[in-house]
Design a protein around this motif. Sequence first.
Motif, PDB file in Angstrom:
ATOM      1  N   VAL A   1       5.280  11.449   1.065  1.00  0.00           N
ATOM      2  CA  VAL A   1       6.218  10.485   0.477  1.00  0.00           C
ATOM      3  C   VAL A   1       7.364  10.192   1.441  1.00  0.00           C
ATOM      4  CG1 VAL A   1       7.934  10.189  -1.353  1.00  0.00           C
ATOM      5  CG2 VAL A   1       5.629  10.939  -1.917  1.00  0.00           C
ATOM      6  N   ILE A   2       7.920  11.219   2.063  1.00  0.00           N
ATOM      7  CA  ILE A   2       9.030  11.018   2.990  1.00  0.00           C
ATOM      8  C   ILE A   2       8.583  10.175   4.188  1.00  0.00           C
ATOM      9  CG2 ILE A   2      10.560  12.197   4.637  1.00  0.00           C
ATOM     10  CD1 ILE A   2      10.727  14.470   2.503  1.00  0.00           C
ATOM     11  N   VAL A   3       7.435  10.511   4.766  1.00  0.00           N
ATOM     12  CA  VAL A   3       6.924   9.774   5.921  1.00  0.00           C
ATOM     13  C   VAL A   3       6.663   8.314   5.551  1.00  0.00           C
ATOM     14  CG1 VAL A   3       4.903   9.555   7.444  1.00  0.00           C
ATOM     15  CG2 VAL A   3       5.991  11.774   7.130  1.00  0.00           C
ATOM     16  N   THR A   4       6.055   8.086   4.399  1.00  0.00           N
ATOM     17  CA  THR A   4       5.723   6.724   3.980  1.00  0.00           C
ATOM     18  C   THR A   4       6.977   5.902   3.699  1.00  0.00           C
ATOM     19  OG1 THR A   4       3.631   7.519   3.059  1.00  0.00           O
ATOM     20  CG2 THR A   4       4.395   5.371   2.316  1.00  0.00           C
ATOM     21  N   VAL A   5       7.937   6.484   3.008  1.00  0.00           N
ATOM     22  CA  VAL A   5       9.174   5.752   2.699  1.00  0.00           C
ATOM     23  C   VAL A   5       9.928   5.409   3.988  1.00  0.00           C
ATOM     24  CG1 VAL A   5      11.451   5.959   1.618  1.00  0.00           C
ATOM     25  CG2 VAL A   5       9.396   6.605   0.347  1.00  0.00           C
ATOM     26  N   VAL A   6      10.027   6.344   4.914  1.00  0.00           N
ATOM     27  CA  VAL A   6      10.719   6.071   6.172  1.00  0.00           C
ATOM     28  C   VAL A   6       9.971   4.996   6.972  1.00  0.00           C
ATOM     29  CG1 VAL A   6      11.460   7.070   8.384  1.00  0.00           C
ATOM     30  CG2 VAL A   6      11.826   8.331   6.265  1.00  0.00           C
ATOM     31  N   ALA A   7       8.639   5.032   6.954  1.00  0.00           N
ATOM     32  CA  ALA A   7       7.849   4.001   7.655  1.00  0.00           C
ATOM     33  C   ALA A   7       8.121   2.627   7.073  1.00  0.00           C
ATOM     34  CB  ALA A   7       6.359   4.334   7.566  1.00  0.00           C
ATOM     35  N   ILE A   8       8.209   2.543   5.751  1.00  0.00           N
ATOM     36  CA  ILE A   8       8.507   1.259   5.102  1.00  0.00           C
ATOM     37  C   ILE A   8       9.908   0.783   5.475  1.00  0.00           C
ATOM     38  CG2 ILE A   8       8.904   0.120   2.880  1.00  0.00           C
ATOM     39  CD1 ILE A   8       6.665   1.923   1.733  1.00  0.00           C
ATOM     40  N   VAL A   9      10.887   1.665   5.391  1.00  0.00           N
ATOM     41  CA  VAL A   9      12.272   1.290   5.693  1.00  0.00           C
ATOM     42  C   VAL A   9      12.389   0.809   7.139  1.00  0.00           C
ATOM     43  CG1 VAL A   9      14.618   2.196   5.961  1.00  0.00           C
ATOM     44  CG2 VAL A   9      13.293   2.733   3.904  1.00  0.00           C
TER      45      VAL A   9
ATOM     46  N   VAL B   1       0.838  -1.208   0.000  1.00  0.00           N
ATOM     47  CA  VAL B   1       0.000   0.000   0.000  1.00  0.00           C
ATOM     48  C   VAL B   1       0.868   1.253   0.000  1.00  0.00           C
ATOM     49  CG1 VAL B   1      -1.639   1.323   1.396  1.00  0.00           C
ATOM     50  CG2 VAL B   1      -1.995  -1.116   1.046  1.00  0.00           C
ATOM     51  N   GLY B   2       1.947   1.218   0.767  1.00  0.00           N
ATOM     52  CA  GLY B   2       2.854   2.371   0.814  1.00  0.00           C
ATOM     53  C   GLY B   2       3.513   2.652  -0.520  1.00  0.00           C
TER      54      GLY B   2
END
Length: 144
Positions: free
Chosen positions: A120-128, A97-98
């Motif tokens: 985008v920054i928040v989502t990418v960091v959450a995934i990482v 979803v991210g």
Amino acid sequence: MATTAGTKTAPTPIVISFWLWVVSAVLSVISGVTAAMSAGTVAEAAAEQSASGGVLSSSVLLISTAVGAFIVGALHVLFAFFMLRGRNWARIVLTVVGILSVLGSITGLIALNPLSFIFVIVTVVAIVQMYVPAAREYFAANKR
């Protein structure tokens, strides 16, 4: 906020990821409601429906878009709770979803929309954060 899954406490990267997913959900809801309320979007959709013979009031469009945004945001938070409890399937769902959400934000990035950049920054960091070594160990220890 520390939680336990089985006998193990969620490591810091998982807790950070959880809160970033909550922020991502809030940003998604704000973005959805903002997009629905923009006069251009409502007018274009209503004109398109009128041209095709359908009747769509702008208030129905606004309400349905806002409700949809809240449902999507609630699902993000629900999956984040399962991820916090060590459920690997929730981590996979949030990852997919991210990634799709980030790809969907490309137009906002091109338009230099600050909300899209933050999202985008928040989502990418959450995934990482869900895939750092401590997180991988946490999910491995909580396999069912």
